[in-house]
Each structure stands twice: as C-alpha cells, then as structure tokens.
Design a protein around this motif. Structure first.
Motif, PDB file in Angstrom:
ATOM      1  N   LYS A  50       0.825  -1.209   0.000  1.00 63.50           N
ATOM      2  CA  LYS A  50       0.000   0.000   0.000  1.00 63.50           C
ATOM      3  C   LYS A  50       0.862   1.264   0.000  1.00 63.50           C
ATOM      4  CE  LYS A  50      -2.591   0.436   3.583  1.00 63.50           C
ATOM      5  NZ  LYS A  50      -3.623   0.384   4.616  1.00 63.50           N
ATOM      6  N   ASN A  51       1.957   1.260   0.750  1.00 59.56           N
ATOM      7  CA  ASN A  51       2.768   2.468   0.917  1.00 59.56           C
ATOM      8  C   ASN A  51       3.888   2.639  -0.107  1.00 59.56           C
ATOM      9  OD1 ASN A  51       1.328   3.331   3.195  1.00 59.56           O
ATOM     10  ND2 ASN A  51       2.521   2.000   4.516  1.00 59.56           N
ATOM     11  N   GLU A  52       4.426   1.533  -0.626  1.00 60.53           N
ATOM     12  CA  GLU A  52       5.614   1.623  -1.479  1.00 60.53           C
ATOM     13  C   GLU A  52       5.371   1.268  -2.939  1.00 60.53           C
ATOM     14  OE1 GLU A  52       8.691  -0.800   0.236  1.00 60.53           O
ATOM     15  OE2 GLU A  52       8.755   0.352   2.086  1.00 60.53           O
ATOM     16  N   PHE A  53       4.365   0.470  -3.222  1.00 58.60           N
ATOM     17  CA  PHE A  53       4.169  -0.037  -4.582  1.00 58.60           C
ATOM     18  C   PHE A  53       2.974   0.602  -5.257  1.00 58.60           C
ATOM     19  CE2 PHE A  53       6.550  -3.407  -2.519  1.00 58.60           C
ATOM     20  CZ  PHE A  53       7.350  -3.931  -3.524  1.00 58.60           C
ATOM     21  N   THR A  54       3.023   0.633  -6.563  1.00 60.18           N
ATOM     22  CA  THR A  54       1.870   1.034  -7.355  1.00 60.18           C
ATOM     23  C   THR A  54       1.839   0.170  -8.613  1.00 60.18           C
ATOM     24  OG1 THR A  54       0.699   2.907  -8.334  1.00 60.18           O
ATOM     25  CG2 THR A  54       3.077   2.914  -8.549  1.00 60.18           C
ATOM     26  N   ALA A  55       0.643  -0.128  -9.058  1.00 61.09           N
ATOM     27  CA  ALA A  55       0.462  -0.933 -10.267  1.00 61.09           C
ATOM     28  C   ALA A  55       0.319  -0.016 -11.465  1.00 61.09           C
ATOM     29  CB  ALA A  55      -0.785  -1.806 -10.133  1.00 61.09           C
ATOM     30  N   VAL A  56       0.870  -0.439 -12.595  1.00 60.56           N
ATOM     31  CA  VAL A  56       0.691   0.265 -13.865  1.00 60.56           C
ATOM     32  C   VAL A  56      -0.353  -0.530 -14.648  1.00 60.56           C
ATOM     33  CG1 VAL A  56       1.787   1.079 -15.971  1.00 60.56           C
ATOM     34  CG2 VAL A  56       3.094   1.047 -13.827  1.00 60.56           C
ATOM     35  N   ILE A  57      -1.485   0.120 -14.928  1.00 58.55           N
ATOM     36  CA  ILE A  57      -2.660  -0.543 -15.501  1.00 58.55           C
ATOM     37  C   ILE A  57      -2.995   0.089 -16.855  1.00 58.55           C
ATOM     38  CG2 ILE A  57      -5.114  -1.043 -15.093  1.00 58.55           C
ATOM     39  CD1 ILE A  57      -3.293  -2.332 -12.997  1.00 58.55           C
ATOM     40  N   ASP A  58      -3.404  -0.755 -17.813  1.00 60.16           N
ATOM     41  CA  ASP A  58      -3.813  -0.215 -19.115  1.00 60.16           C
ATOM     42  C   ASP A  58      -5.314   0.086 -19.128  1.00 60.16           C
ATOM     43  OD1 ASP A  58      -5.186  -2.612 -19.600  1.00 60.16           O
ATOM     44  OD2 ASP A  58      -3.740  -3.342 -21.082  1.00 60.16           O
ATOM     45  N   GLU A  59      -5.808   0.563 -20.264  1.00 61.15           N
ATOM     46  CA  GLU A  59      -7.216   0.975 -20.371  1.00 61.15           C
ATOM     47  C   GLU A  59      -8.189  -0.198 -20.225  1.00 61.15           C
ATOM     48  OE1 GLU A  59      -5.361   0.501 -24.416  1.00 61.15           O
ATOM     49  OE2 GLU A  59      -4.925   1.855 -22.762  1.00 61.15           O
ATOM     50  N   SER A  60      -7.716  -1.425 -20.353  1.00 62.30           N
ATOM     51  CA  SER A  60      -8.567  -2.611 -20.161  1.00 62.30           C
ATOM     52  C   SER A  60      -8.384  -3.212 -18.764  1.00 62.30           C
ATOM     53  CB  SER A  60      -8.242  -3.677 -21.212  1.00 62.30           C
ATOM     54  OG  SER A  60      -8.454  -3.177 -22.505  1.00 62.30           O
ATOM     55  N   ASN A  61      -7.753  -2.468 -17.872  1.00 62.49           N
ATOM     56  CA  ASN A  61      -7.482  -2.886 -16.493  1.00 62.49           C
ATOM     57  C   ASN A  61      -6.544  -4.082 -16.386  1.00 62.49           C
ATOM     58  OD1 ASN A  61      -8.795  -0.880 -14.974  1.00 62.49           O
ATOM     59  ND2 ASN A  61     -10.767  -1.830 -15.412  1.00 62.49           N
ATOM     60  N   ASN A  62      -5.655  -4.243 -17.356  1.00 67.11           N
ATOM     61  CA  ASN A  62      -4.627  -5.284 -17.303  1.00 67.11           C
ATOM     62  C   ASN A  62      -3.386  -4.730 -16.623  1.00 67.11           C
ATOM     63  OD1 ASN A  62      -6.074  -7.260 -18.879  1.00 67.11           O
ATOM     64  ND2 ASN A  62      -5.675  -5.956 -20.645  1.00 67.11           N
ATOM     65  N   LEU A  63      -2.746  -5.558 -15.807  1.00 70.88           N
ATOM     66  CA  LEU A  63      -1.491  -5.176 -15.167  1.00 70.88           C
ATOM     67  C   LEU A  63      -0.383  -5.173 -16.218  1.00 70.88           C
ATOM     68  CD1 LEU A  63       0.099  -4.587 -12.535  1.00 70.88           C
ATOM     69  CD2 LEU A  63       0.467  -7.064 -12.373  1.00 70.88           C
ATOM     70  N   CYS A  64       0.273  -4.045 -16.374  1.00 73.25           N
ATOM     71  CA  CYS A  64       1.359  -3.903 -17.354  1.00 73.25           C
ATOM     72  C   CYS A  64       2.722  -3.781 -16.690  1.00 73.25           C
ATOM     73  CB  CYS A  64       1.124  -2.678 -18.224  1.00 73.25           C
ATOM     74  SG  CYS A  64      -0.366  -2.770 -19.200  1.00 73.25           S
ATOM     75  N   GLY A  65       2.737  -3.312 -15.453  1.00 77.47           N
ATOM     76  CA  GLY A  65       3.997  -3.108 -14.762  1.00 77.47           C
ATOM     77  C   GLY A  65       3.741  -2.685 -13.327  1.00 77.47           C
ATOM     78  N   TYR A  66       4.825  -2.373 -12.646  1.00 74.85           N
ATOM     79  CA  TYR A  66       4.720  -1.891 -11.269  1.00 74.85           C
ATOM     80  C   TYR A  66       5.883  -0.942 -11.004  1.00 74.85           C
ATOM     81  CZ  TYR A  66       8.494  -5.116 -10.173  1.00 74.85           C
ATOM     82  OH  TYR A  66       9.700  -5.758 -10.156  1.00 74.85           O
ATOM     83  N   ILE A  67       5.689  -0.103  -9.997  1.00 73.69           N
ATOM     84  CA  ILE A  67       6.729   0.823  -9.548  1.00 73.69           C
ATOM     85  C   ILE A  67       6.794   0.712  -8.023  1.00 73.69           C
ATOM     86  CG2 ILE A  67       7.526   3.216  -9.482  1.00 73.69           C
ATOM     87  CD1 ILE A  67       5.621   3.761 -11.880  1.00 73.69           C
ATOM     88  N   ARG A  68       8.015   0.785  -7.501  1.00 72.95           N
ATOM     89  CA  ARG A  68       8.195   0.804  -6.044  1.00 72.95           C
ATOM     90  C   ARG A  68       8.949   2.072  -5.664  1.00 72.95           C
ATOM     91  NH1 ARG A  68      10.940  -3.796  -2.042  1.00 72.95           N
ATOM     92  NH2 ARG A  68      10.033  -2.925  -0.135  1.00 72.95           N
ATOM     93  N   PHE A  69       8.477   2.730  -4.612  1.00 70.19           N
ATOM     94  CA  PHE A  69       9.091   3.943  -4.082  1.00 70.19           C
ATOM     95  C   PHE A  69       9.545   3.665  -2.658  1.00 70.19           C
ATOM     96  CE2 PHE A  69       5.684   5.068  -6.985  1.00 70.19           C
ATOM     97  CZ  PHE A  69       6.258   6.006  -7.829  1.00 70.19           C
TER      98      PHE A  69
END
Length: 156
Positions: A50-69
């Motif tokens: 919840k605090n460090e990660f985020t999902a990268v989602i396309d227009e069809s709600n498919n997971l394309c990638g992730y980012i961690r801070f």
C-alpha cells in the motif's frame, strides 16, 4: 496505449510472480508466491504494498507493470518492472513519466534515484532518455550472488 497508476493488490503481486523474462533478463524473474511470502519480500506485505508499490494498468485494467518507491533520508529509491511481453514496445517512456509525476506527488522535490544491473543497456537507455544520469557503478551482493550495478539520479 494509455497507462495509469493504481494500488498494487495481492492479485497483481501474484501475477508478477508468473512473469517470465527470457535469456539474460531471466535474472528478474520472481520466485513463486509462496516462496516470496515465506521470505517476507516487501511485495507480499500488505502495508508495504500500500505504501511503497503502485500498479501500472492499461485501459482494459490489465497489469502492465509496477513501480516501487522506497524513501530514505537522502533520496527516494525507485524500482520498476514491465510485463515481459510488453518489453521493447516503447512503454518504458510512458512508465517513466508516470513514475516521475507520482514521485513528485508523493515526495515533493526530494532527490530520486534508481539502480539497475549494468548489463541492462535497454533499461539504462530508457532511464537516460527520462532524465536520469549515471552517478556510480559498483558491485553488490544479491540473493543470487554478486553483480555489477549502476546508480542513476534524476536530474530535473
């Protein structure tokens, strides 16, 4: 392709465990979910997701990638991954823009850095295009042995 950032769910994290990179990039393959949970990787811990990660989602709600801070006192260390089937399609540029915008939103003007294995010229080129500059090259011990890494910082 339109991409957006959303909360990285446990389902997303489990999908990432199934991504399989080929050849030299196979070093980025995650172990299976049960192994990750047993070893308490950050991506398996709900609070960290919840605090460090985020999902990268396309227009069809498919997971394309992730980012961690990961914030420390001197800078924000970012990490990212792109679904293997999407590599080499220019999406890295879009993700880097999302990353920089989200980092500014979360951490203001704090310095942003990332590290990447030195063999990954494709990623280094993408990061340089996004405004990151190499600041250091060093050996680092990892779970699978020592490897050479490149530290890069974002130069606004």
């Amino acid at each position: 392709m339109n991409l957006k950032l959303e909360i990285l769910t446990e389902d997303h994290a489990k999908q990432i465990c199934c991504w399989k990179y080929e050849e030299i990039y196979s070093i980025y393959n995650f172990p299976d979910w049960d192994t990750l949970k047993q070893q308490r990787w950050g991506i398996t811990i709900e609070e960290k997701r919840k605090n460090e990660f985020t999902a990268v989602i396309d227009e069809s709600n498919n997971l394309c990638g992730y980012i961690r801070f990961v914030e420390n006192k001197d800078f924000v260390l970012v990490g990212l991954g792109l679904k293997p089937s999407l590599c080499g399609q220019g999406l890295g540029n879009i993700i880097m823009e999302l990353l920089k915008n989200e980092c500014k939103k979360r951490h203001g003007s704090k310095k942003v850095a990332l590290e990447v294995r030195s063999f990954n010229k494709r990623a280094i080129k993408c990061y340089e295009k996004a405004g990151f500059e190499i600041t250091d090259v060093y050996q680092k011990d990892t779970l699978i042995g020592s490897d050479e890494f490149v530290m890069m910082e974002y130069k606004c």
